[in-house]
Design a protein around this motif. Sequence first.
Motif, PDB file in Angstrom:
ATOM      1  N   ALA A   3      32.528  46.224  -2.411  1.00  0.00           N
ATOM      2  CA  ALA A   3      33.815  45.685  -1.965  1.00  0.00           C
ATOM      3  C   ALA A   3      34.411  44.684  -2.954  1.00  0.00           C
ATOM      4  N   SER A   4      33.552  43.984  -3.697  1.00  0.00           N
ATOM      5  CA  SER A   4      34.049  42.951  -4.611  1.00  0.00           C
ATOM      6  C   SER A   4      34.344  43.471  -6.012  1.00  0.00           C
ATOM      7  N   ALA A   5      34.090  44.760  -6.261  1.00  0.00           N
ATOM      8  CA  ALA A   5      34.289  45.317  -7.604  1.00  0.00           C
ATOM      9  C   ALA A   5      35.768  45.416  -7.957  1.00  0.00           C
ATOM     10  N   GLN A   6      36.038  45.359  -9.241  1.00  0.00           N
ATOM     11  CA  GLN A   6      37.383  45.550  -9.785  1.00  0.00           C
ATOM     12  C   GLN A   6      37.380  46.874 -10.551  1.00  0.00           C
ATOM     13  N   VAL A   7      38.032  47.889  -9.980  1.00  0.00           N
ATOM     14  CA  VAL A   7      37.984  49.230 -10.558  1.00  0.00           C
ATOM     15  C   VAL A   7      39.304  49.566 -11.249  1.00  0.00           C
ATOM     16  N   TYR A   8      39.206  50.006 -12.499  1.00  0.00           N
ATOM     17  CA  TYR A   8      40.342  50.433 -13.312  1.00  0.00           C
ATOM     18  C   TYR A   8      40.244  51.941 -13.533  1.00  0.00           C
ATOM     19  N   LEU A   9      41.385  52.608 -13.603  1.00  0.00           N
ATOM     20  CA  LEU A   9      41.414  54.047 -13.866  1.00  0.00           C
ATOM     21  C   LEU A   9      41.883  54.309 -15.287  1.00  0.00           C
ATOM     22  N   VAL A  10      41.152  55.161 -16.007  1.00  0.00           N
ATOM     23  CA  VAL A  10      41.448  55.417 -17.412  1.00  0.00           C
ATOM     24  C   VAL A  10      41.166  56.873 -17.748  1.00  0.00           C
ATOM     25  N   SER A  11      41.530  57.267 -18.953  1.00  0.00           N
ATOM     26  CA  SER A  11      41.212  58.590 -19.483  1.00  0.00           C
ATOM     27  C   SER A  11      39.777  58.609 -19.997  1.00  0.00           C
ATOM     28  N   PRO A  12      39.193  59.790 -20.230  1.00  0.00           N
ATOM     29  CA  PRO A  12      37.837  59.855 -20.793  1.00  0.00           C
ATOM     30  C   PRO A  12      37.719  59.173 -22.149  1.00  0.00           C
ATOM     31  N   GLU A  13      38.774  59.248 -22.936  1.00  0.00           N
ATOM     32  CA  GLU A  13      38.736  58.649 -24.274  1.00  0.00           C
ATOM     33  C   GLU A  13      38.657  57.122 -24.208  1.00  0.00           C
TER      34      GLU A  13
END
Length: 642
Positions: free
Chosen positions: A388-398
């Motif tokens: 719940a406390s994580a900070q998740v970012y979305l990115v490309s494989p590269e």
Amino acid sequence: MKQTLAEKLIAASLVEGEMIKGRRIGVRADQTLSHDLNGVMSYQAFEAMGLDRVKVELAVHYIDHNMIQADYKNSDDHRYLQDITAKIGVICSRPANGICHQLHLEHWARPGKTLIGGDSHTVAAGGIGMLSIGVGGFDGAMAMAGEPVFFTMPQIVNVRLTGKLQPFISAKNIILEVLRRISVNGGVGKILEYTGPGVDTLNVAERSTVTNMGQETGATTSVFPSDEQTRKWLRAYHREEQWIPLAADDGAVYDDTITINLSELEPLIALPHQPDKVVPVREVAGTRIDQVMMGSCTNGSLQDILSIAHILGGKTIHRDVDTGLYPATRTVIRESVARGAYDKILASGVRIFEPVCGGCNGCGFAPQTGGISLRTTPRNFLGRSGTASAQVYLVSPEVAAASALRGVITDPRDLNLPPITYEMPEVFTDDRDIFQPPSQEPETITIRRGPNSKPIPDMPGLPDIVSGEVLLALGDDITTDHIVPAGANYTPIRSNIPEFSKHVFKVVDDTFSARAQKAEGGFIVGGSNYGQGSSREQAAMVPRYLGIKAVIAKSFARLHLANMVNWGLLPLTFVNLVDHDKISQGDRLTFDAIALSEGQPMVIKNVTRGTDIYVVSPLCQDDLASIKAGGRINQVKNKKKP
């Protein structure tokens, strides 16, 4: 009349209604897709309705989500699913074959057909020129039974692509750019149709990355044309005979147009905790990270794996970064091994997992407390990772691979590597034998059921006078992950509604379940885009089971709205949006449900404050009838009674 591609696809499967924007229409499925996380509920509903055989051209079930077998629950569910699918005529993909969306794209998806799937990312098949729509488990069961699936005829948005992606800037950045422009609710009531010369530069796997994550805009679906790239894909998977050309007519009229020059795109990143909080990678470059998760249904193709291997090149990942890879399918793994890509990734110290959904929905590889995790997945909702406390970012494989090497968010172009050129294989490894066909003697099959699997609870109809307490007052963009949690602790009990109900709204207010039971139900108040996210119908079922009679919000996400109808949870929207702030948790409300009528405002009395709030239901009269009956499942069961 000139037609868009989306209009052609809808027309081919239309069985009820007229293709007039904003009108309710029904389409019949050619194919259906289900998986073990939501499929148990689908097949329980199928059985509850007294049905014994599917009535579509092709039905495929995938065991790919609940793969952590810490006790008997998931294993029991898998046995039940293998039995029920064999009995009723559904092809079954056994555990570890791969993630349903990529597997279906490889082996079964066909241009021009309609696919209805019990998962929101079913829309991935739009990359091959299908009309592919995600639904909840009950609608999935109805589709398998040959019944129409209903939705509002969408507007069609032309996403015109020009130019060509530059080195180290892959297809993930296209959909991140779309999200940056239109937001997580900018696609609601719309289909995103991709056209333009840039389309020709993208193969089917790249197109599927875009359509898969198009779900995060709230769009009904997304679609690419079927062209020579599509033909090449089908040929590589030994089924070129299934190819047909499909595209919009010249001069077709769209409701809106978005133009993206692929040549001008740069690496992008979505910040926590929404997929539309998109900025250039360079704006946050240098931010320390703790974890990198690569792969998933969005970015686990052969092209993605080869690109990751090229960037890693056997170099050791940063000592402070836990890095894992979820390839999409068994075929992808075999092709990656044959090209030496797996050796480079292993040599870098990357953990390689089964080809399953896994860490994407918190079933494994959860970040540390407060950890910063870069992921190539389609979603970064609060708590979805399992922490719940994580900070998740979305990115490309590269971006993911480059950042894993340096230990900080990194633009892959800064590594000064030579570019990689991907050429799709002429022929992929033939893995068609991995599927289990349905039984030719269904009467001989005994269905095994585990103790965790509970029957669907009875849902009573809506009373004439609805009264109760506001148990939760929320803001905008409440996701299905907010309502019912993802993660390895909760997914095994999704088919056990009494047990799952103990965890509803856990990431928002862990007292909610106990309070709802004590109050014997009440109301929830939400903001815009309530129910954004996945197809999990438990987000409607569990509040309903706890006695919630209605959700009053500024607006609802399409898929969740359909699930509310199926399970008898009344959606109401504010006539005046400012009235959202005039209701607080703890207020007592009452209204006359007899007055419910399509498009007609009615009054909710706030007894606590002595005020009146005007609301209207976004539902048509048929759907309101379902609500009053306690849900569509009650209507179907009542029809079956002698």
